[in-house]
Design a protein around this motif. Structure first.
Motif, PDB file in Angstrom:
ATOM      1  N   UNK A   1     -28.511 -22.032 -16.725  1.00  0.00           N
ATOM      2  CA  UNK A   1     -28.945 -21.349 -15.183  1.00  0.00           C
ATOM      3  C   UNK A   1     -29.357 -20.069 -14.942  1.00  0.00           C
TER       4      UNK A   1
ATOM      5  N   UNK B   1     -33.128 -23.963  -2.657  1.00  0.00           N
ATOM      6  CA  UNK B   1     -33.289 -25.450  -2.468  1.00  0.00           C
ATOM      7  C   UNK B   1     -30.808 -25.167  -1.834  1.00  0.00           C
ATOM      8  N   UNK B   2     -31.333 -25.385  -1.278  1.00  0.00           N
ATOM      9  CA  UNK B   2     -29.948 -25.588  -1.277  1.00  0.00           C
ATOM     10  C   UNK B   2     -28.926 -25.789  -2.198  1.00  0.00           C
ATOM     11  N   UNK B   3     -27.590 -25.682  -2.938  1.00  0.00           N
ATOM     12  CA  UNK B   3     -26.789 -25.481  -3.621  1.00  0.00           C
ATOM     13  C   UNK B   3     -26.056 -26.864  -3.852  1.00  0.00           C
ATOM     14  N   UNK B   4     -25.618 -27.777  -2.384  1.00  0.00           N
ATOM     15  CA  UNK B   4     -25.025 -28.988  -3.096  1.00  0.00           C
ATOM     16  C   UNK B   4     -26.319 -29.808  -1.389  1.00  0.00           C
ATOM     17  N   UNK B   5     -25.916 -30.519  -1.646  1.00  0.00           N
ATOM     18  CA  UNK B   5     -26.234 -31.562  -0.372  1.00  0.00           C
ATOM     19  C   UNK B   5     -25.513 -31.979   0.572  1.00  0.00           C
ATOM     20  N   UNK B   6     -26.065 -32.097   1.667  1.00  0.00           N
ATOM     21  CA  UNK B   6     -25.232 -32.777   2.906  1.00  0.00           C
ATOM     22  C   UNK B   6     -25.799 -33.966   3.688  1.00  0.00           C
ATOM     23  N   UNK B   7     -25.173 -34.764   4.453  1.00  0.00           N
ATOM     24  CA  UNK B   7     -26.179 -35.743   5.737  1.00  0.00           C
ATOM     25  C   UNK B   7     -26.126 -34.890   6.445  1.00  0.00           C
TER      26      UNK B   7
ATOM     27  N   UNK C   1     -29.173 -32.414   6.190  1.00  0.00           N
ATOM     28  CA  UNK C   1     -28.854 -31.462   5.939  1.00  0.00           C
ATOM     29  C   UNK C   1     -29.842 -31.269   4.845  1.00  0.00           C
TER      30      UNK C   1
ATOM     31  N   UNK D   1     -32.661 -30.132   1.936  1.00  0.00           N
ATOM     32  CA  UNK D   1     -32.126 -29.605   0.659  1.00  0.00           C
ATOM     33  C   UNK D   1     -33.085 -28.830   0.264  1.00  0.00           C
ATOM     34  N   UNK D   2     -34.566 -28.184   0.525  1.00  0.00           N
ATOM     35  CA  UNK D   2     -35.067 -26.666   0.654  1.00  0.00           C
ATOM     36  C   UNK D   2     -35.297 -26.202   1.942  1.00  0.00           C
TER      37      UNK D   2
ATOM     38  N   UNK E   1     -24.358 -17.582 -12.205  1.00  0.00           N
ATOM     39  CA  UNK E   1     -26.195 -18.244 -11.690  1.00  0.00           C
ATOM     40  C   UNK E   1     -25.871 -20.003 -11.486  1.00  0.00           C
ATOM     41  N   UNK E   2     -24.025 -20.267 -12.227  1.00  0.00           N
ATOM     42  CA  UNK E   2     -24.194 -21.777 -12.362  1.00  0.00           C
ATOM     43  C   UNK E   2     -23.685 -23.211 -11.771  1.00  0.00           C
ATOM     44  N   UNK E   3     -22.788 -21.581 -10.987  1.00  0.00           N
ATOM     45  CA  UNK E   3     -22.282 -22.381  -9.530  1.00  0.00           C
ATOM     46  C   UNK E   3     -20.737 -23.231 -10.643  1.00  0.00           C
TER      47      UNK E   3
ATOM     48  N   UNK F   1     -19.480 -31.393   4.757  1.00  0.00           N
ATOM     49  CA  UNK F   1     -19.825 -32.789   4.113  1.00  0.00           C
ATOM     50  C   UNK F   1     -19.754 -33.204   5.270  1.00  0.00           C
TER      51      UNK F   1
END
Lengths: 532, 532
Positions: free
Chosen positions: B88, B274-280, B282, B284-285, B381-383, B450
């Motif tokens: 990454x 972009x967001x590191x994770x997705x959240x309800x 929220x 992504x971009x 870099x890759x979380x 979340x």
């Protein structure tokens, strides 16, 4: 309920009771759901390889799968070696791998990963759930697949986890029974057992039980055959009162010698015997070239049923040959693999579970405990070290009333040493014995066997096999993770510490300081050949 | 020479100097060959994730790849998370994965595994060498592929390793230069920088150097643009004398606010934010919907060249805006993430390398050190956590004259804690600071974000995020692995221990006992927003 709650309830309904977890953000709704659904014990591990190794140990002892909870592709990668081990042992496991929300994958965030791609090589079944309404069906299917002695990996996107699933959980499904061995194969086996040729019956697979050992012993007597196990069956009953069964040695050279003259080989749960590794000018196949091999029953088949039918046809009505209880005296003097083994044989309590990742030192312990009090012996089935400490965690959770004794090489212990913390956290009744010889001893043996550089490591190679610089103090490490620990430097101190650990519930580690093995594999310790 | 010697000589000829190893039987000829070929430093790691993380840290600091030596599919699996992180970050790496002899694979021995299948998802190039005569070509190609900022994984069957290769090694090949950015894209960027819209220049990728920062600063001034970095570039030069550059915050909500009103975004080495994770609920971009984004230069392109051309076209002849040296006083009183950060800012020596896996506590250290003595900052870099301690190993080997300061969360430290042993073995000049708060603090924050269970963990969930039971004593663990260590419970004791560590060469660990973070992410520490 949401998708995560639906999934957990579904798993519980299928009889899953334990989830070994190392979650991250994408698994937070799953973690939250553990408080909404009853019946799933959540065991936190500090590394995913501990979670998967614990699930492997649990499955070997409980005879049913546990679940793991892993964080995307990297978390699954961390778990992979012990998933591999479970897969090779045909042990059931349900991996739940959280993923980004389905709509988020397109953005290639840092943790975006090809989870199915990583899972595929170590899973029999991989599926990504697509919607909250599907998760109950998918979870039930994962458990069904695992129940076949397989690795089932279910990818759970975050939005499938947090989305609403009004349909709820899937009801309990009765697991499939093991497949009966077909009549024609049984008939062929019966003919082979009656034809007077030199025959070996080889057992293997998930669980060579007391009953299975007795059946095989009776059958072998009636047929004039040998009975043995593969080198590393996942679990075997042994010690006093168990059937006398040999074990195929690990070293290809010794195993070939052991099988020399064998004209027929009947496999029940075991694979065809092959060398663990390849070596220049050493045969990969261990059985004689003209040996007739019948794969009578696979590890998922009804092995006990097949043995019963054959015992009946051959009129095997005699009693099985069982081991007598023979306890050695406590050892005295220098501490080495031999005196540790003798002490174990003396002190092993009734119905203990031995988890053997002692590598070269474990080879000494196996024959030494053949006449100890009855116990189960768990082997590393896939050769990927770092399984022992986690497997001990899983075994202790599956059988909380039994003492678990974990035999660990110093090198192998360090792959997943974080498992000690979970032992302390859950106050598991595990005694860990570290064979601390400051070497990758098995690699010194293997270096010689491969013939690399004429079998003599140069300075860099020798250094690569020596892990005693710096010294590893397992007492300090264990204490740092909340596990009580002691160090033994003599047979007397080891016996004292082992006796105390056997008499006390809860985790304890003994750092057994032993000398390195003599690396000349051509004179392996007497333990190298395997009576079981 | 045999295949293994041919391969190592080939790697050395291409400029590779270090191999981070955790070998097994199938790699014994490679290990033996290390004594026959000069020029390859062999660094033994007790776990493959340490080897790959060290290779990642090495690449970030050395600007060229190291090699790893791994044992079949499971060894690669253990390495996978840190290979993912390197991938990454577009960091080069050459993985050598030993396999069974080609003719042995058909027998499905315990360690037989689908190595290419496991490697594929984290490698840009995967190849299995088929014969000793091919290995020189294959090894050179692996280095060439890695040189493009990629992960190259070369599978080395044991018989290819031990077989004779009279052709010898491959000669040195000059690595490719970074690709120049095409003129039309430069022209488009120049027009965007001149059109008066609100513009941000975002840097990212492998190495945001002093020169690159200065160029970007000059360009931004000339264009009236902002200059910032992506959240986690692999390596960035900062502190006194470096260009003033902002950092995009980690939290999606804060990052979106930061980018609000941005009409144009020029990416150099960075991906679209972009967001590191997705959240309800929220996005992504992170950039505004109507923001025009130009991917001006990828991480492998000639970013410095592009900046120079643009600076010239825009007449950016002014001096860059550089940071002044501003050292805070030593902190006094309670030890927490803030006082640790202040102490670091005070004591950080000139030209140190900071490896940041401090997670929530690391967020506090980043802004606090903006005006410290000049240093390089390495990001995950890759979380995939478990990168920090290994990366510090690799960084220290790449730059033996520089002090490496490794900031580690207690949770993340435990994934690859075995790295401490390699620090001791190699006597690396690394000071490790463990932020020991007994929590997966970031997951408490993420749980709230979340919205799971209304953002409030129930008892089981809370327990899954709490790693303080049992207490982890990192001083004991480090000492057990041969690393000198101390425990700090006040700002004063921390300062004293840190000063001593900065003044002494060799590895040292400070177990910094700090209170858990307040999990209400809506009031993150001031550190949560990112000045670089």
């Amino acid at each position: 309920m949401n998708g995560a709650e639906s999934l957990i309830q579904t798993l519980v309904n299928q009889g899953l009771e334990v989830c070994f977890t190392n979650p991250g953000t994408s698994e937070m709704h799953f973690v939250a759901a553990l408080d909404e659904v009853q019946g799933m014990r959540c065991v936190l591990c500090l590394f995913e390889g501990v979670a998967s190794g614990a699930a492997a140990g649990y499955a070997a002892v409980a005879g049913k799968p546990a679940s793991t909870l892993l964080h995307l592709g990297p978390g699954l990668g961390n778990a992979l070696a012990n998933v591999h081990n479970a897969s090779k042992g045909k042990l059931p496991m349900v991996n739940i791998v959280g993923d980004h929300a389905t709509y988020h994958l397109q953005y290639d965030a840092p943790l975006t990963s090809d989870i199915e791609g990583i899972a595929g090589p170590v899973s029999d079944w991989v599926y990504t759930s697509q919607a909250p309404a599907d998760i109950a069906r998918d979870g039930a299917e994962a458990v069904r697949q695992a129940g076949l002695g397989q690795i089932a990996t279910l990818v759970l996107p975050a939005d499938v986890s947090w989305g609403d699933n009004p349909a709820g959980a899937a009801a309990s499904v009765v697991p499939a029974s093991p497949a009966a061995v077909p009549e024609d194969r049984l008939e062929q086996a019966a003919r082979m057992l009656e034809n007077g040729k030199r025959t070996a019956i080889m057992l293997g697979g998930r669980h060579i039980s007391q009953a299975q050992g007795e059946l095989a012993s009776r059958l072998a007597q009636a047929a004039g055959a040998r009975v043995m196990t593969e080198t590393f069956p996942a679990r075997v009953r042994r010690g006093a009162g168990s059937a006398v069964i040999e074990r195929l040695p690990y070293l290809a050279e010794l195993a070939s010698a052991e099988l020399e003259g064998t004209e027929q080989l009947l496999l029940l749960g075991a694979g065809e015997p092959v060398s663990f590794f390849a070596y220049p000018n050493v045969a990969s196949v261990l059985s004689p070239a003209d040996c007739e091999i019948l794969a009578l029953a696979g590890p998922g088949d009804d092995i006990d049923g097949a043995l019963k039918v054959l015992a009946e046809r051959l009129g095997a009505i005699g009693a099985p040959v069982l081991r007598e209880l023979q306890l050695p005296a406590e050892p005295r003097g220098a501490l080495d693999a031999g005196t540790v083994a003798q002490a174990l044989a003396h002190h092993l309590p009734e119905n203990a579970i031995v988890v053997d990742e002692g590598i070269t030192s474990g080879l000494a312990c196996f024959p030494a405990t053949a006449h100890a009090r009855a116990h189960d012996w768990l082997n590393l089935t896939g050769g990927a070290i770092g399984w022992g400490l986690p497997a001990a965690v899983g075994a202790a959770i599956a059988a909380p009333q039994r003492k678990v004794l974990c035999l660990e090489g110093d090198g192998s212990a360090m792959y997943t040493v974080q498992a000690l913390w979970t032992m302390a956290r859950e106050q598991l009744d595990v005694t860990v014995v570290i064979f601390n010889n400051g070497k990758y001893s098995v690699l010194e043996v293997e270096f010689a066997r491969t013939g690399a550089r004429g079998g003599k490591p140069g300075p860099k190679a020798a250094s690569s096999l020596a892990i005693g610089t710096p010294d590893m103090d397992f007492q300090a490490m264990a204490t740092g993770m909340g596990v009580s620990a002691t160090t033994a430097t003599s047979a007397e101190s080891f016996c004292e510490q082992l006796a105390a650990a056997m008499a006390t519930r809860g985790p304890h580690l003994i750092d057994a300081r032993i000398p390195p093995l003599e690396p000349n594999w051509r004179t392996p310790p007497p333990a190298g050949t395997g009576e079981c």
